[in-house]
Design an enzyme around this catalytic site. Structure first.
Site, PDB file in Angstrom:
ATOM      1  N   HIS A 183       0.839  -1.208   0.000  1.00  0.00           N
ATOM      2  CA  HIS A 183       0.000   0.000   0.000  1.00  0.00           C
ATOM      3  C   HIS A 183       0.870   1.251   0.000  1.00  0.00           C
ATOM      4  O   HIS A 183       0.626   2.185  -0.780  1.00  0.00           O
ATOM      5  CB  HIS A 183      -0.922   0.000   1.221  1.00  0.00           C
ATOM      6  CG  HIS A 183      -1.596   1.307   1.460  1.00  0.00           C
ATOM      7  ND1 HIS A 183      -2.811   1.628   0.889  1.00  0.00           N
ATOM      8  CD2 HIS A 183      -1.228   2.393   2.197  1.00  0.00           C
ATOM      9  CE1 HIS A 183      -3.146   2.854   1.252  1.00  0.00           C
ATOM     10  NE2 HIS A 183      -2.210   3.330   2.059  1.00  0.00           N
ATOM     11  N   GLU A 184       1.880   1.275   0.840  1.00  0.00           N
ATOM     12  CA  GLU A 184       2.769   2.440   0.883  1.00  0.00           C
ATOM     13  C   GLU A 184       3.517   2.600  -0.441  1.00  0.00           C
ATOM     14  O   GLU A 184       3.723   3.725  -0.917  1.00  0.00           O
ATOM     15  CB  GLU A 184       3.762   2.300   2.041  1.00  0.00           C
ATOM     16  CG  GLU A 184       3.125   2.261   3.417  1.00  0.00           C
ATOM     17  CD  GLU A 184       2.338   3.526   3.740  1.00  0.00           C
ATOM     18  OE1 GLU A 184       2.701   4.600   3.214  1.00  0.00           O
ATOM     19  OE2 GLU A 184       1.355   3.441   4.480  1.00  0.00           O
ATOM     20  N   GLU A 212      -5.613   7.216  -1.193  1.00  0.00           N
ATOM     21  CA  GLU A 212      -5.622   5.989  -0.385  1.00  0.00           C
ATOM     22  C   GLU A 212      -6.297   4.850  -1.133  1.00  0.00           C
ATOM     23  O   GLU A 212      -5.827   3.703  -1.098  1.00  0.00           O
ATOM     24  CB  GLU A 212      -6.332   6.242   0.947  1.00  0.00           C
ATOM     25  CG  GLU A 212      -5.599   7.191   1.873  1.00  0.00           C
ATOM     26  CD  GLU A 212      -4.201   6.730   2.218  1.00  0.00           C
ATOM     27  OE1 GLU A 212      -3.992   5.513   2.373  1.00  0.00           O
ATOM     28  OE2 GLU A 212      -3.309   7.598   2.323  1.00  0.00           O
ATOM     29  N   ASP A 224      -4.520   1.391  -2.203  1.00  0.00           N
ATOM     30  CA  ASP A 224      -5.106   0.089  -1.875  1.00  0.00           C
ATOM     31  C   ASP A 224      -5.244  -0.775  -3.126  1.00  0.00           C
ATOM     32  O   ASP A 224      -4.985  -1.982  -3.094  1.00  0.00           O
ATOM     33  CB  ASP A 224      -6.486   0.286  -1.232  1.00  0.00           C
ATOM     34  CG  ASP A 224      -6.404   0.688   0.233  1.00  0.00           C
ATOM     35  OD1 ASP A 224      -5.313   0.600   0.817  1.00  0.00           O
ATOM     36  OD2 ASP A 224      -7.438   1.103   0.791  1.00  0.00           O
TER      37      ASP A 224
END
Length: 414
Positions: free
Chosen positions: A277-278, A355, A359
């Site tokens: 995710h990061e 975000e 994801d």
């Protein structure tokens, strides 16, 4: 009272009442949903954990409401209450060089503001966080952090402020362009300097010792085309029970940092999913986009200040008798949060979009189920509410509400 003072008071009143209204909505919304775990989390979150998160959120929100009123009162005391004028007159009595005098005034405002905020910091750390089992900070560590922060403010802040004030003095009506260039350069420099030289003053960073996890992470980085100067574990548990992971640094100085608390609570599959995710933020260029938006907003803000600082009414209406570059900067710093409140829904919406994109990237590189399980554990371990008020969340939350985010990820598993 002139019309500019009346407008300032109106803006302060609207901003304060808006924040209190949103916080009260949030508090009541969370309380109404405290009795039952949302259906989407019923198999993963125990009722006692859900209620702990609700109680923690309500307590933080009430605390925040008190801070909001306190900060509004301090703003009025600094401005039309004469606080800034009193400090400026006192320092001006020494008849120092204008740049040196301005630096002392600005550092004085920062120091006094920090001291006035100290009771809230103490209560938050040693009462609120302690009450819910998150505080691991000793009084010695707390005071040491304060001292280091003050020292850094002087060592780094004083030369920067001196350069800014000097540029304002010699650069003519378009000083704000030169200051903006300096600010951009300083921000980029700090992104490079912080992980190597500043962060280690506050925390210990050690190389990841779990060889199997390190190999998995290195393979993920290779698949994603990401180079890093290291995979580090930070002693976050020294101060808090909250867990997190983040990227830091710039260019070839990028580092991946895991809180030790996060590694203890997640499985290797879940750690890999969180890292993916990061990495999604990196691959989708979110960091660059956020930096560009912040730089554009700072340019617009400095251009506005360039106009305001030429208006005597700007100073007189906010309690300052003598116009000066440093007083203009301080007043602008006081006013910026008022504008920021009403920009926050736009910035939060952009952040939530990022975000979702991160994801989606994580679901492509790892299993979406692993990220879902990691997020559920983090919600539980950090006592994050599963039922935020939607309007409050739109203003304050950089991440999508838990049910929305999990539902989005679950679509990727179908």
């Amino acid at each position: 009272m002139n019309e500019y003072t009346a407008l300032f008071l109106l803006l302060v009143g609207i901003a304060t009442l808006t924040q209190l209204w949103l916080a009260n909505r949030h508090r009541r919304h969370v309380a109404r949903h405290r009795a039952a775990v949302p259906a989407a989390f019923a198999n993963d979150i125990a009722l006692k954990d859900h209620q702990k998160a609700a109680d923690y959120t309500i307590a933080k929100t009430r605390f925040g409401m008190g801070e909001t009123v306190y900060e509004a009162a301090l703003l009025l005391l600094w401005t039309i209450g004469g606080g800034l004028q009193l400090l400026d007159s006192f320092i001006g009595g020494f008849e120092l060089n204008p740049v040196l005098s301005g630096v002392i005034v600005m550092l004085g405002v920062m120091l006094i503001s920090s001291l006035l905020d100290l009771p809230f910091s103490l209560y938050h750390t040693f009462r609120l966080e302690e009450r819910f089992g998150f505080n691991h900070t000793s009084s010695g560590t707390f005071m040491s952090d304060l001292f280091k922060q003050a020292l850094l403010s002087i060592v780094i802040g004083a030369p920067l402020l001196a350069l800014v004030l000097w540029l304002m003095e010699i650069s003519g009506p378009y000083w704000w362009l030169y200051v903006w260039a300096v600010w951009m350069g300083f921000s980029l420099l700090m992104m490079w300097v912080y992980p190597a030289f500043i962060a280690p003053l506050f925390n210990k960073f050690q190389a990841l010792e779990d060889d199997s996890l390190r190999i998995r992470i290195e393979q993920l980085l290779q698949r994603c085309g990401f180079s890093s100067q290291g995979i580090l574990v930070m002693d976050g548990s020294r101060r808090s029970g909250h867990g997190n992971a983040y990227f830091t640094g710039l260019g070839q100085n990028k580092r991946i940092v895991f809180f030790d608390t996060l590694l203890k609570s997640l499985s290797p599959d879940e750690v890999e999913a969180v890292l993916a995710h990061e990495l999604g933020h990196f691959k989708r260029k979110h960091i660059h986009k956020r930096m560009a938006s912040l730089f554009l907003m700072s340019l617009a803000g400095l251009a506005l200040l360039g106009w305001l600082i030429e208006q005597p009414a700007f100073f007189h209406s906010l309690g300052v008798e003598q116009a000066s570059n440093h007083a203009g900067l301080v007043l602008f710093m006081f006013l910026s949060p008022l504008a920021g409140l009403f920009l926050s829904p736009v910035m939060s919406a952009l952040s939530r979009k990022h975000e979702f994109e991160a994801d989606d990237y994580a679901a492509e590189q790892t299993r979406a189920d692993d990220l879902v399980q990691a997020l559920v554990k983090l919600y539980r371990e950090n006592a994050s509410t599963l039922t935020p008020d939607p309007l409050y969340s739109a203003f304050h939350d950089s991440h999508p509400p838990a049910p929305v985010r999990i539902a989005h990820l679950n679509k990727a598993t179908v």
